[in-house]
Structures are given as structure tokens and as C-alpha cells.
Design a protein around this motif. Structure first.
Motif, PDB file in Angstrom:
ATOM      1  N   UNK A 113      56.394  36.226  -0.780  1.00  0.00           N
ATOM      2  CA  UNK A 113      57.584  35.226   0.005  1.00  0.00           C
ATOM      3  C   UNK A 113      57.053  33.616  -0.239  1.00  0.00           C
ATOM      4  N   UNK A 114      58.255  33.049   0.426  1.00  0.00           N
ATOM      5  CA  UNK A 114      58.969  31.736   0.642  1.00  0.00           C
ATOM      6  C   UNK A 114      58.183  31.424   0.943  1.00  0.00           C
ATOM      7  N   UNK A 115      57.974  29.717   0.879  1.00  0.00           N
ATOM      8  CA  UNK A 115      56.952  29.318   1.883  1.00  0.00           C
ATOM      9  C   UNK A 115      56.895  28.902   3.234  1.00  0.00           C
ATOM     10  N   UNK A 116      59.010  29.396   3.546  1.00  0.00           N
ATOM     11  CA  UNK A 116      58.904  29.007   5.005  1.00  0.00           C
ATOM     12  C   UNK A 116      59.308  30.078   5.053  1.00  0.00           C
ATOM     13  N   UNK A 117      58.528  31.079   4.820  1.00  0.00           N
ATOM     14  CA  UNK A 117      59.060  32.895   5.258  1.00  0.00           C
ATOM     15  C   UNK A 117      57.814  32.642   6.460  1.00  0.00           C
ATOM     16  N   UNK A 118      57.932  33.043   7.438  1.00  0.00           N
ATOM     17  CA  UNK A 118      57.428  33.574   8.141  1.00  0.00           C
ATOM     18  C   UNK A 118      56.562  34.802   8.197  1.00  0.00           C
ATOM     19  N   UNK A 119      57.130  35.259   7.160  1.00  0.00           N
ATOM     20  CA  UNK A 119      55.986  37.205   7.131  1.00  0.00           C
ATOM     21  C   UNK A 119      54.980  36.695   6.702  1.00  0.00           C
ATOM     22  N   UNK A 120      54.926  35.202   5.373  1.00  0.00           N
ATOM     23  CA  UNK A 120      54.135  35.117   4.962  1.00  0.00           C
ATOM     24  C   UNK A 120      52.877  34.334   6.070  1.00  0.00           C
ATOM     25  N   UNK A 169      55.957  25.095   4.844  1.00  0.00           N
ATOM     26  CA  UNK A 169      54.697  25.090   5.268  1.00  0.00           C
ATOM     27  C   UNK A 169      53.589  26.356   4.955  1.00  0.00           C
ATOM     28  N   UNK A 170      53.903  27.441   5.473  1.00  0.00           N
ATOM     29  CA  UNK A 170      52.984  28.211   5.381  1.00  0.00           C
ATOM     30  C   UNK A 170      52.767  28.284   3.958  1.00  0.00           C
ATOM     31  N   UNK A 171      53.405  28.017   2.746  1.00  0.00           N
ATOM     32  CA  UNK A 171      52.310  27.804   1.412  1.00  0.00           C
ATOM     33  C   UNK A 171      51.354  26.639   1.225  1.00  0.00           C
ATOM     34  N   UNK A 172      51.604  25.922   1.733  1.00  0.00           N
ATOM     35  CA  UNK A 172      50.795  24.367   2.645  1.00  0.00           C
ATOM     36  C   UNK A 172      49.276  25.543   2.968  1.00  0.00           C
ATOM     37  N   UNK A 173      49.510  26.293   3.861  1.00  0.00           N
ATOM     38  CA  UNK A 173      48.748  26.738   4.788  1.00  0.00           C
ATOM     39  C   UNK A 173      47.430  27.516   4.197  1.00  0.00           C
TER      40      UNK A 173
END
Length: 481
Positions: free
Chosen positions: A49-56, A73-77
Motif C-alpha cells: 500500500x501507499x503510505x497514505x492508503x487507509x487500508x495500510x 502517515x501510515x508508513x511512518x507508524x
């Protein structure tokens, strides 16, 4: 700077994560296959997933590994050394960063209530997985039936057996059919191609108006094991009644029973003026008429030959009671078979009653005699004695006096009223909110029926009632001739 997270917020975030995983909601959870991240996780697929994809974020909540194809933001997590990073994200994005509303009332609710609602819809969709075709469904109720049978993809309505089976084979699924309107040859055609066919019927809290007047249903049942109307075969409902129920479900059933009684709701109506007991010194017994060619009568009538035979048997069983006969509303409306003139009925009963809400009568009588009518079930809820002359789904469980032959060994043990109600009104049917047209719980439908007890009229319902009156007039004229 990293925001502090309190122990209370951390605990709440963790509980929300657990509930999301348990309910498998978020993303396109209604879709099947590659579009559903929960299906991908269950299959052990590699996720990208892309880092801003909510599925991530959903994948992180589920503890799955993700190949991040870009920043966000989700990849950052996922890359953060902070052990609270995920709980902070849940707090920021899901708790503090969103407003939630009840879809039926519009009132603001907490995220936990929103999760519960989405979980309910997820379960409703999962119950319908595999259905791809509906047959024997009249056009005037297809919108409502489709909403209650929606499997997460389109549902095809077929008008004949060949089209139904062909669509099922192309979709790799099963057929839902209204048994009394099943296309000719459907059972044979489906069996020849190995396609499963499941019966669909009206639910037990149907609507404020009659189905025969073309008021669409607010509830239906679909049975994958058999048909609850057929006492010779097992059914999903029978299994649900016999299964142990958890205390929370039984408590919910008790509350639902109280709501039905307090609101005066039965299958077709709610409210109405109280019915006065006609005498004070005799046992008052209600005998309910039925549609004589109804499928439940054909399958579970146990040799009773129509409404006249039923009232004769009731009188023989209750020689000293004040017998009240209430014709079936579909028969009275002129749409279905089973009419008895008042003069004939009054040879065996003391009174014939029409245009009185069933719930009001059940609150006043001492006992009810039925063939297979749902009235017997509604009477049980209200504490009436119930005598069955046929073999309805609620007979054989120790709650009724059964005059028909026993129903094999499948119903050999006793259950409580709460167990019967939990299975019959909570677990078995599918419900539709008449206001939002969204799948709902029985409690929501009870609220709606109580708030608007009179059915909404349409041109179709008015024409249908006129048709019934003409049929009834012609029938009376033909009888005189």
C-alpha cells in the motif's frame, strides 16, 4: 513533538483495535476477493500500500506486514520506534479525528457504537454470501428484498427457471426463491446443474400493511436447511431454537418481548383501541382464520380441512368457552381463499370479529386456537394459552398444547419463551428500516412500526384494495346465485 497518550486512551485504543479486527470492518469490507483487505489478510497475501492508503492502517491494526510503496502517515507508524505509535494513530485518526452518527436517528454516537453498527452490517452481508439470483420476487417488493439479501455485489432477479439457473452458474452462486411464486421447473433445472436453491418468505414482523395489498416487507427469512413452514424437514430456525443461547441474547429477547407488548405490535399492524371482553364469566378463546391455500397450511395443516373444520374442532375442545373467530385479513380483503360467511361461522362460535388489531385482542383473551398461524407465536409472547391444531414452528417445544401428531424427534425437548423469541425474532430474520432502507435490528423496526402504525398508501395499494373488494363482491354474488 510526540503527543502524550494517557493509560485510559491507550486502553481504549487497544480495545477499538481488537473490535475492528474481530468485526473485520473498514475499507471495502462488503466486497469479496482482492478488494477486501480482510480477505487478503486471511489468505496470507503479501500486502502493498501507499503510505497514505487507509487500508495500510487496517493492516497495521490487524498485525499484518505491509510493503509500503510510498511515504505517508501510515508508513511512518510502521517505521516508528515508538511502541505507542499505533495507539496514537488510532486515537488521532479514529477517535479524535472523526465524528460518528447513528444512521437511523442521526444522533452523534461514540466510535464503539459505530463499530457495532458496521459489524452488524458485515454479518448481514456475510449471511448473504453466495446468493447471486432471486426468483419468484414480485416487482413491487424487489427493492426491499434486494436490500435484505444483498451479498456485497449485484443480485440478479430472474423470471424463469432457465434464466435463474444460468445466472447462478455464471455467478458461481445460489438462488433465493419465493416458494409460492417459484418459476415452473426451477427445482428440477437447478438440481440438474447442481445449483442450490433456498426459500425466502415474509418475516414475522412484516409491515404495517398487508402483503396482499402490495405493502412491501420490512423483514424476510431465508433458510438454507429447509423451510420453517415444513414440519417434516429440519430448518435453520428449528436448529436455532434448539441451540443453547447465551444470557445476553436471552436478556435481549426478554426486552424485545416487552417492547412488542407495550407497543401493541403484531405481524401486520400496531396500536389500535383496546378490545373489550364481551363477557365476564366465561373463558374467552380466539380462533384465528388462515389462508386455506397458504404454504404453511399445506405443509403443516395436519389434516385440518380449512377454517370451518378448525372452528368446529375448537368448539369441540372448548365446549363452554366464548369463542371468537377472526378471519384472516388477506381473506377478508378478497385476495385469498378461506372465506366463511358469518352465518356459517356463528353456528360454532359466539362472535366474529374484524378490523380489530390482533395485538389488542391477544391482550384480552384467555387462549388462542390456531392451525399454523403466527398468531399462536404472538399469543405466547403475551402470556396466552395456545392450542395448536396443526404443526407450526413454535409447536413441540413444551410451550403449547398440541393436538396434532408430534413432530418427529427433532423437537423433543422444552425451551423457554426467551429462547424461542431469540431464535425467531433476533437470529433468524433479516430486517429493513422502512425509513432509511438500511438493514436494521428488530428493535429499530419495532420503533418504526410503533411510531407509524398506519401503512403509507400508494396508488398500487389503493388499486390492490379495490381489486380485493371487487373479488369479494363477485364471490358473494356468485354464492347467492
Amino acid at each position: 513533538m510526540r503527543e502524550d497518550i494517557t493509560p485510559q486512551l491507550r486502553e481504549r485504543a487497544q480495545l477499538i483495535r481488537e473490535r475492528i479486527v474481530e468485526a473485520r470492518i473498514g475499507g471495502r469490507f462488503w466486497a469479496a476477493g482482492a478488494d477486501n483487505v480482510w480477505d487478503q489478510i486471511a489468505r496470507g497475501e503479501r500486502l502493498a500500500f501507499a503510505g497514505d492508503d487507509e487500508r495500510g492502517l487496517l493492516a497495521l491494526i490487524a498485525g499484518a506486514s505491509v510493503d509500503w510503496t510510498g511515504p505517508g502517515p501510515f508508513a511512518d507508524i510502521a517505521h516508528s520506534p515508538d511502541p505507542d505509535a499505533l495507539d496514537r494513530a488510532v486515537t488521532r485518526w479514529l477517535i479524535d479525528g472523526a465524528d460518528y452518527r447513528d444512521p437511523f436517528s442521526g444522533r452523534p454516537v461514540a466510535i464503539e457504537a459505530a463499530i457495532d453498527q458496521l459489524a452488524f452490517w458485515r454479518q448481514a452481508i456475510d449471511r448473504n454470501r453466495g446468493l447471486v439470483v432471486a426468483a419468484g420476487i414480485a416487482r413491487w417488493k424487489r427493492r426491499e428484498v434486494e436490500a435484505m439479501l444483498w451479498p456485497g455485489d449485484s443480485l440478479v432477479f430472474a423470471g424463469n427457471a432457465a434464466d435463474a439457473v444460468g445466472a447462478a452458474l455464471r455467478g458461481g452462486g445460489e438462488i433465493a426463491v419465493w416458494p409460492s411464486k417459484a418459476p415452473r421447473g426451477l427445482a428440477e433445472e437447478a438440481a440438474a446443474h447442481g445449483v442450490n436453491v433456498h426459500p425466502v418468505e415474509d418475516g414475522f414482523l412484516r409491515s404495517a400493511g398487508l402483503g396482499s395489498d402490495c405493502h412491501p416487507p420490512h423483514s424476510i427469512i431465508l433458510d438454507r436447511s429447509g423451510l420453517h413452514l415444513d414440519p417434516t424437514r429440519p430448518s435453520d430456525l428449528e436448529a436455532m431454537i434448539a441451540a443453547p443461547a447465551d444470557p445476553a441474547l436471552l436478556a435481549r429477547a426478554e426486552r424485545l418481548m416487552r417492547s412488542l407488548v407495550d407497543a401493541g405490535i403484531s405481524k401486520y399492524a400496531s396500536g389500535g383501541a383496546p378490545w373489550e371482553r364481551p363477557v365476564k364469566d366465561r373463558r374467552i378463546v380466539l380462533v384465528t382464520g388462515q389462508v386455506e391455500d397458504d404454504l404453511s397450511v399445506k405443509l403443516g395443516g395436519a389434516g385440518v380441512e380449512g377454517n370451518l373444520d378448525l372452528i368446529r374442532r375448537a368448539r369441540a375442545t372448548e365446549p363452554d368457552a366464548w369463542l371468537v373467530f377472526k378471519p384472516h385479513p388477506d381473506v377478508d380483503a378478497g385476495h385469498r381463499r378461506g372465506a366463511i360467511t358469518d352465518a356459517v361461522a356463528l353456528r360454532h362460535v359466539d362472535q366474529v370479529v374484524r378490523d380489530v388489531p390482533m395485538a389488542s385482542m391477544l391482550d384480552a383473551v384467555d387462549a388462542v386456537h390456531v392451525l399454523t398461524s403466527l398468531t399462536g407465536f404472538e399469543a405466547l409472547i403475551r402470556g396466552c394459552d395456545v392450542v395448536t391444531h396443526g404443526q407450526p414452528f413454535y409447536a413441540g417445544w413444551g410451550l403449547t398444547r398440541d393436538l396434532a401428531p408430534p413432530i418427529e424427534r427433532r423437537r423433543g425437548h422444552n425451551v423457554t419463551k426467551a429462547q424461542l423469541v431469540a431464535a425467531t425474532l433476533i437470529l433468524y430474520p433479516r430486517y429493513l428500516d422502512p425509513v432509511t432502507k438500511l438493514p436494521c435490528s428488530p428493535e429499530i423496526l419495532v420503533e418504526r412500526l410503533a411510531a407509524e402504525p398506519e401503512p403509507r398508501e400508494t396508488l398500487l395499494t389503493r388499486l390492490r384494495r379495490l381489486q380485493g373488494r371487487l373479488r369479494r363482491t363477485l364471490s358473494v354474488a356468485g354464492g347467492r346465485a
